[in-house]
Design an enzyme around this catalytic site. Structure first.
Site, PDB file in Angstrom:
ATOM      1  CD  GLU A   1      -1.176  -2.276   2.224  1.00 43.06           C
ATOM      2  OE1 GLU A   1       0.026  -2.538   2.028  1.00 43.06           O
ATOM      3  OE2 GLU A   1      -1.870  -2.882   3.067  1.00 43.06           O
TER       4      GLU A   1
ATOM      5  CB  CYS B   1      -0.205   0.224   5.298  1.00 47.07           C
ATOM      6  SG  CYS B   1       1.214  -0.659   4.657  1.00 47.07           S
TER       7      CYS B   1
HETATM    8  C1  AOF Z   1       0.539  -4.618   4.826  1.00 51.05           C
HETATM    9  N1  AOF Z   1       1.044  -4.549   3.565  1.00 51.05           N
HETATM   10  O1  AOF Z   1       2.471  -5.217   1.984  1.00 51.05           O
HETATM   11  C2  AOF Z   1       2.543  -6.322   4.060  1.00 51.05           C
HETATM   12  C3  AOF Z   1       1.979  -6.411   5.360  1.00 51.05           C
HETATM   13  O2  AOF Z   1       8.101  -5.696   9.714  1.00 51.05           O
HETATM   14  P1  AOF Z   1       7.206  -5.045   8.724  1.00 51.05           P
HETATM   15  O3  AOF Z   1       6.984  -3.596   8.969  1.00 51.05           O
HETATM   16  O4  AOF Z   1       7.603  -5.310   7.292  1.00 51.05           O
HETATM   17  O5  AOF Z   1       5.749  -5.717   8.936  1.00 51.05           O
HETATM   18  C4  AOF Z   1       5.547  -7.062   8.623  1.00 51.05           C
HETATM   19  C5  AOF Z   1       4.125  -7.453   8.966  1.00 51.05           C
HETATM   20  O6  AOF Z   1       3.185  -6.583   8.322  1.00 51.05           O
HETATM   21  C6  AOF Z   1       3.787  -8.848   8.493  1.00 51.05           C
HETATM   22  O7  AOF Z   1       4.033  -9.824   9.472  1.00 51.05           O
HETATM   23  C7  AOF Z   1       2.281  -8.732   8.196  1.00 51.05           C
HETATM   24  O8  AOF Z   1       1.531  -8.840   9.399  1.00 51.05           O
HETATM   25  C8  AOF Z   1       2.178  -7.309   7.659  1.00 51.05           C
HETATM   26  N2  AOF Z   1       2.436  -7.316   6.211  1.00 51.05           N
HETATM   27  N3  AOF Z   1       0.979  -5.558   5.681  1.00 51.05           N
HETATM   28  O9  AOF Z   1      -0.306  -3.812   5.187  1.00 51.05           O
HETATM   29  C9  AOF Z   1       2.026  -5.355   3.148  1.00 51.05           C
HETATM   30  N4  AOF Z   1       3.552  -7.116   3.664  1.00 51.05           N
HETATM   31 ZN    ZN Z   2       1.660  -2.376   6.042  1.00 48.71          ZN
END
Ligand code: AOF
Ligand code: ZN
Length: 383
Positions: free
Chosen positions: A67, A99
């Site tokens: 996002e 996000c």
């Molecule tokens: C979203 N959009 O594209 C993804 C999400 O350590 P971070 O900040 O990269 O966060 C990882 C966590 O965020 C992951 O375990 C899952 O819960 C969420 N992933 N969320 O809104 C994304 N890849």
């Molecule tokens: Zn996110």
């Protein structure tokens, strides 16, 4: 534009256009295969009046979320637009900022997302946005459908056991090989490339004794996707017969293989391998190594997902022990004929209905895909 989402029920207030954008977000998310795990694969589309303004996916573990990446290229142009995401936007500060904050700050008017975020800390993004006046639709579709897209991620949210996928290449008459110990390739080049791409999305690639003895496989991912973390080969070796010079033990790319043996053979195997592999002991029962104990041991070593590539005996044991979560079934348009080794063997003493019960309730939640002359059918455990 891709086909409407399979399995997304009607009556959820989504227009046909919404469904198409969501399906596109799912498709974009798939580009993260092999690069983002243990994070989920996520895609996002920003659109206004049915016109796409930006598309993005979560491309790299630790990198921008889908996002945020889609919004980053738009700036002020995102104001008043709709954001589609294959996963509920996260509401937490992890390796990247939430996000939800990026969406709110960009002036997005409406958010449509498919899967609910299962993480306790990361979840609640939909509600957070609603409270700030953003129109939110989601989650959409069934939990089992979301899990089919991100199987390891959703499995890990509910279980400490590694996720196990079993790959089988079968003939039209349901065999994995001709009889008499002969070995042939049933599938073609395209299907084999796909297997290499699939390997990139798993923490480990496991084979049974007969397979490493017969094939000396490298058990690495040599396909279109270079895995962020190369999978570890796992060789089952109940009797401690493994040889030091097997290709899977070379440690190419700094990868340390795991050799699994019975308690009585550990010392001997460790001595033979030296630093060439990590030796793990699990109890052995009448039918071979105890696979549930093996899974626990693998989990303890940080292995969250296992791609099992044979052979037939290991596949049947994993299924019989209820340890398989997904079947990747490559069907080749060839007939092996009389005497072939059946993919789902009925051993002497087994009742055919017991074998059938192993796959009862399994579902095909993803569309079959053609690779050259072969067809990949993906079956997920039911319930
Ligand atoms: C979203 N959009 O594209 C993804 C999400 O350590 P971070 O900040 O990269 O966060 C990882 C966590 O965020 C992951 O375990 C899952 O819960 C969420 N992933 N969320 O809104 C994304 N890849
Ligand atoms: Zn996110």
């Amino acid at each position: 534009m891709s086909a409407p989402l399979r399995g997304a029920p009607g009556g959820d207030g989504l227009a046909t256009g919404d469904r198409a954008f969501l399906a596109r977000a799912v498709e974009l998310g798939r580009k993260g295969w092999g690069r983002v795990h243990p994070n989920p694969m996520v895609g996002a589309v920003v659109a206004r009046g049915g016109v796409t303004l930006a598309e993005a996916h979560h491309a790299e573990f630790g990198g921008p979320h889908a996002e945020a990446a889609a919004l980053a290229e738009l700036g002020e142009r995102a104001r008043g637009a709709t954001l589609y995401s294959s996963l509920e936007p996260c509401a937490h500060r992890g390796k990247t900022p939430p996000c939800t904050e990026a969406i709110h700050a960009a002036g997005i008017e409406r958010v449509v997302y498919r899967a609910a975020e299962p993480g306790a800390a990361e979840g609640g993004g939909g509600e957070w946005l609603r409270r700030r006046g953003v129109r939110v639709a989601g989650p959409c579709g069934e939990a089992s459908e979301w899990a089919a897209e991100n199987p390891v991620f959703f499995h890990a949210a509910a279980s400490t056991r590694p996720y196990v996928a079993l790959k089988l290449a079968v003939s039209l008459d349901g065999c994995i090989a001709p009889g008499g110990g002969r070995r042939v390739w049933l599938t073609g080049r395209e299907a084999r490339s796909e297997v290499h791409r699939l390997r990139a999305g798993f923490d480990a690639i496991m084979v049974g004794t007969r397979t490493w003895k017969a094939d000396d496989p490298m058990l690495n991912a040599r396909g279109a996707v270079t895995p962020r973390v190369p999978p570890r080969p796992v060789l089952l070796d109940r009797r401690g017969e493994v040889a030091r010079d097997l290709r899977a033990l070379r440690g190419d790319g700094g990868v340390r293989a795991i050799v699994v043996t019975g308690p009585e053979a550990v010392g001997r195997v460790e001595e033979r391998l030296g630093r060439r592999g990590e030796v793990v002991a699990v109890p052995a029962g009448v039918r071979g190594l105890e696979l549930a104990a093996l899974m626990e041991a693998l989990a303890g070593r940080g292995v969250g997902s296992v791609f099992c590539e044979g052979g037939g005996v290991l596949a049947a044991s994993l299924l019989a022990d209820g340890l398989v979560d997904r079947l990747y079934l490559f069907v080749a348009p060839v007939v092996v004929g009389w005497g072939g080794v059946r993919a789902f063997p009925v051993a002497p003493g087994d009742r055919p209905e017991d074998v059938a019960a192993l796959l009862k309730g399994w579902q095909s939640r993803l569309d079959p895909v053609r690779f050259g002359d072969d067809t990949l059918i993906v079956l997920d455990r039911g319930g």
